[in-house]
Design a protein around this motif. Structure first.
Motif, PDB file in Angstrom:
ATOM      1  N   VAL A 185      76.918  17.271  51.908  1.00  0.00           N
ATOM      2  CA  VAL A 185      75.555  16.839  52.122  1.00  0.00           C
ATOM      3  C   VAL A 185      75.499  15.293  51.922  1.00  0.00           C
ATOM      4  O   VAL A 185      74.780  14.634  52.744  1.00  0.00           O
ATOM      5  N   LEU A 186      76.282  14.685  51.000  1.00  0.00           N
ATOM      6  CA  LEU A 186      76.316  13.127  50.765  1.00  0.00           C
ATOM      7  C   LEU A 186      76.658  12.533  52.224  1.00  0.00           C
ATOM      8  O   LEU A 186      76.004  11.449  52.489  1.00  0.00           O
ATOM      9  N   VAL A 187      77.927  12.999  52.639  1.00  0.00           N
ATOM     10  CA  VAL A 187      78.551  12.454  53.868  1.00  0.00           C
ATOM     11  C   VAL A 187      77.503  12.594  55.100  1.00  0.00           C
ATOM     12  O   VAL A 187      77.324  11.565  55.701  1.00  0.00           O
ATOM     13  N   LEU A 188      76.692  13.562  55.248  1.00  0.00           N
ATOM     14  CA  LEU A 188      76.108  13.871  56.428  1.00  0.00           C
ATOM     15  C   LEU A 188      74.724  12.976  56.229  1.00  0.00           C
ATOM     16  O   LEU A 188      74.114  12.584  57.167  1.00  0.00           O
ATOM     17  N   PHE A 189      74.409  12.591  54.733  1.00  0.00           N
ATOM     18  CA  PHE A 189      73.165  11.869  54.550  1.00  0.00           C
ATOM     19  C   PHE A 189      73.346  10.278  55.018  1.00  0.00           C
ATOM     20  O   PHE A 189      72.385   9.919  55.600  1.00  0.00           O
ATOM     21  N   LEU A 241      77.846  30.686  48.072  1.00  0.00           N
ATOM     22  CA  LEU A 241      77.517  29.505  47.913  1.00  0.00           C
ATOM     23  C   LEU A 241      77.736  28.898  46.329  1.00  0.00           C
ATOM     24  O   LEU A 241      78.143  27.638  46.471  1.00  0.00           O
ATOM     25  N   PRO A 242      77.900  29.469  45.240  1.00  0.00           N
ATOM     26  CA  PRO A 242      78.316  28.942  43.890  1.00  0.00           C
ATOM     27  C   PRO A 242      80.011  28.539  44.315  1.00  0.00           C
ATOM     28  O   PRO A 242      80.128  27.348  43.492  1.00  0.00           O
ATOM     29  N   SER A 243      80.565  29.241  44.807  1.00  0.00           N
ATOM     30  CA  SER A 243      81.921  28.647  45.124  1.00  0.00           C
ATOM     31  C   SER A 243      82.116  27.293  45.844  1.00  0.00           C
ATOM     32  O   SER A 243      83.059  26.702  45.729  1.00  0.00           O
ATOM     33  N   LEU A 244      81.202  27.241  46.828  1.00  0.00           N
ATOM     34  CA  LEU A 244      81.111  26.296  47.741  1.00  0.00           C
ATOM     35  C   LEU A 244      80.177  24.950  47.113  1.00  0.00           C
ATOM     36  O   LEU A 244      80.076  23.973  47.943  1.00  0.00           O
ATOM     37  N   ARG A 245      79.722  25.128  45.789  1.00  0.00           N
ATOM     38  CA  ARG A 245      79.180  23.878  45.249  1.00  0.00           C
ATOM     39  C   ARG A 245      79.830  22.479  45.444  1.00  0.00           C
ATOM     40  O   ARG A 245      78.915  21.763  45.746  1.00  0.00           O
ATOM     41  N   ALA A 246      80.817  22.320  45.053  1.00  0.00           N
ATOM     42  CA  ALA A 246      81.684  21.144  44.980  1.00  0.00           C
ATOM     43  C   ALA A 246      81.650  20.766  46.604  1.00  0.00           C
ATOM     44  O   ALA A 246      81.552  19.457  46.703  1.00  0.00           O
ATOM     45  N   VAL A 247      82.053  21.653  47.556  1.00  0.00           N
ATOM     46  CA  VAL A 247      82.298  21.264  48.956  1.00  0.00           C
ATOM     47  C   VAL A 247      80.978  20.942  49.352  1.00  0.00           C
ATOM     48  O   VAL A 247      80.838  19.588  50.140  1.00  0.00           O
ATOM     49  N   ASN A 248      79.807  21.469  49.101  1.00  0.00           N
ATOM     50  CA  ASN A 248      78.416  21.167  49.579  1.00  0.00           C
ATOM     51  C   ASN A 248      77.933  19.981  49.188  1.00  0.00           C
ATOM     52  O   ASN A 248      77.262  19.292  49.768  1.00  0.00           O
ATOM     53  N   GLN A 249      78.271  19.384  47.956  1.00  0.00           N
ATOM     54  CA  GLN A 249      77.895  18.139  47.213  1.00  0.00           C
ATOM     55  C   GLN A 249      78.455  16.951  48.196  1.00  0.00           C
ATOM     56  O   GLN A 249      77.625  16.219  48.527  1.00  0.00           O
ATOM     57  N   VAL A 250      79.686  17.436  48.420  1.00  0.00           N
ATOM     58  CA  VAL A 250      80.222  16.241  49.127  1.00  0.00           C
ATOM     59  C   VAL A 250      79.994  16.164  50.776  1.00  0.00           C
ATOM     60  O   VAL A 250      79.512  14.960  51.300  1.00  0.00           O
ATOM     61  N   GLY A 287      74.015   6.694  44.214  1.00  0.00           N
ATOM     62  CA  GLY A 287      74.204   6.883  42.618  1.00  0.00           C
ATOM     63  C   GLY A 287      73.395   8.001  42.045  1.00  0.00           C
ATOM     64  O   GLY A 287      74.140   8.585  41.094  1.00  0.00           O
ATOM     65  N   VAL A 288      72.128   7.707  42.326  1.00  0.00           N
ATOM     66  CA  VAL A 288      71.332   8.991  41.756  1.00  0.00           C
ATOM     67  C   VAL A 288      71.741  10.479  41.999  1.00  0.00           C
ATOM     68  O   VAL A 288      71.965  11.438  41.168  1.00  0.00           O
ATOM     69  N   TYR A 289      72.159  10.652  43.321  1.00  0.00           N
ATOM     70  CA  TYR A 289      72.918  11.822  43.887  1.00  0.00           C
ATOM     71  C   TYR A 289      74.110  12.265  43.035  1.00  0.00           C
ATOM     72  O   TYR A 289      74.267  13.215  42.763  1.00  0.00           O
ATOM     73  N   LEU A 290      75.156  11.228  43.105  1.00  0.00           N
ATOM     74  CA  LEU A 290      76.255  11.627  42.215  1.00  0.00           C
ATOM     75  C   LEU A 290      75.953  11.916  40.919  1.00  0.00           C
ATOM     76  O   LEU A 290      76.590  12.703  40.319  1.00  0.00           O
ATOM     77  N   LEU A 291      74.993  11.015  40.293  1.00  0.00           N
ATOM     78  CA  LEU A 291      74.693  11.378  38.866  1.00  0.00           C
ATOM     79  C   LEU A 291      74.172  12.924  38.598  1.00  0.00           C
ATOM     80  O   LEU A 291      74.617  13.442  37.494  1.00  0.00           O
TER      81      LEU A 291
END
Length: 330
Positions: free
Chosen positions: A253-257, A242-251, A315-319
């Motif tokens: 979750v945003l795309v799925l949202f 999970l820590p190694s996938l942090r950057a992947v999960n951030q993108v 914007g808030v999510y990316l910040l």
């Protein structure tokens, strides 16, 4: 007597050759700089025609009293100012109440759909990291929902959810004996869960594919070292995967949202032009407000408010995610 060869001074040679020699690199440098912009021109033209111009037209319509009487000449519709916005945010009036209910339903639906898509996709991707017989077949089968056309897949689900002849009620009621009578899945409160099932079935393969690609960048040595230290599977997932996938999960979750919150095709094909109140997503609600009541000014105002909401949330999510990434790196 040996002939004497007269050579021009070195300064003159340099002066004569320098202008021509410099002109070539300058031209090639300019071409190299201009090439990326020239390649972007077709994409910019399409973006202008497909997105920007319609968006500006929609914003303009939101300030006009555009009804069915002005369809042929929408630019001649009376200017209403902020009246359309006042109408849709008046939550004591029927229009505002319906929009608020649809917004809350969409938020709940998005949270559940994105969460389940991420959970199922991540679990499947981690499971298929191990080598075993038939892994390639499972990977292919898992991607079938993502590869199928949306209309074909949702129409199939609509037939499966039929009350009398659908396979869902046949299994649940006829085979397993759940419920006193076959359930109505496409009307009433069950329509929300039917829509959620179709959305998760359609969206989790994308999460699976994204997470599986991110897992390829995690060295296997880290898992082997953790196993030697006595870490079990759950500890390895918690402290390594999970820590190694942090950057992947951030993108992800945003795309799925964004995809789920704006989803129009799934409810439109599943329920038709008028969705039940329990499954009245905001995208379909805006369509009904515009094309069913022929009040395009009100529908445009709803669309603009939806755009602003998504921009603020993004914007808030990316910040927040960028701050969390910097804190982790530090």
């Amino acid at each position: 007597m040996t002939p004497t060869v007269v050579t021009p001074p070195r300064e003159q040679t340099v002066r004569r050759s320098t202008p021509g020699a410099a002109r070539g690199p300058r031209r090639s440098g300019r071409r190299r700089i201009a090439l990326p912009y020239l390649l972007l021109v077709p994409a910019l033209i399409l973006e202008l025609l497909v997105h920007l111009i319609p968006m500006l037209m929609g914003i303009t319509m939101s300030f006009r009293e555009l009804t069915q009487f002005y369809i042929s000449n929408w630019a001649g519709a009376p200017w209403s100012g902020l009246d359309n916005y006042s109408l849709v945010v008046d939550f004591d009036a029927p229009v505002g109440q319906a929009l608020l209910t649809s917004f809350v339903t969409t938020c709940l639906f998005t949270v559940l759909s994105v969460g389940l898509c991420w959970l199922i996709g991540t679990a499947a991707a981690i499971f298929l990291q191990e080598n075993f017989r038939g892994r390639g077949i499972l990977r292919t089968l898992f991607l079938v929902p993502y590869a199928l056309p949306v209309y074909a897949a949702v129409i199939t689900w609509a037939f499966m959810f039929q009350r009398d002849n659908g396979i869902i009620n046949h299994v649940l009621h006829d085979q397993l004996g759940i419920g006193d009578s076959p359930a109505f899945w496409l009307i009433g409160d069950n329509s929300f869960w039917a829509l959620l099932i179709v959305s998760v079935w359609k969206g989790w393969p994308f999460a699976f594919l994204t997470v599986m690609a991110g897992l390829q960048n995690i060295p296997r040595d880290m898992y082997e070292a953790a196993a030697l230290d006595g870490a079990g599977v759950w500890k390895q997932i918690r402290h390594i995967t999970l820590p190694s996938l942090r950057a992947v999960n951030q993108v992800l979750v945003l795309v799925l949202f964004l995809w789920t919150f704006n989803d129009f095709n799934t409810p439109f094909v599943l329920f038709g032009k008028a969705a039940p109140e329990a499954a009245d997503l905001i995208s379909l609600h805006i369509y009904q407000s515009s094309f069913q009541t022929w009040n395009f000014g009100t529908g445009s105002a709803m669309s603009v408010l939806l755009l602003l909401f998504l921009l603020v949330v993004t914007g808030v999510y990316l910040l927040l995610t960028s701050r969390g990434r910097k804190a982790t790196d530090a």
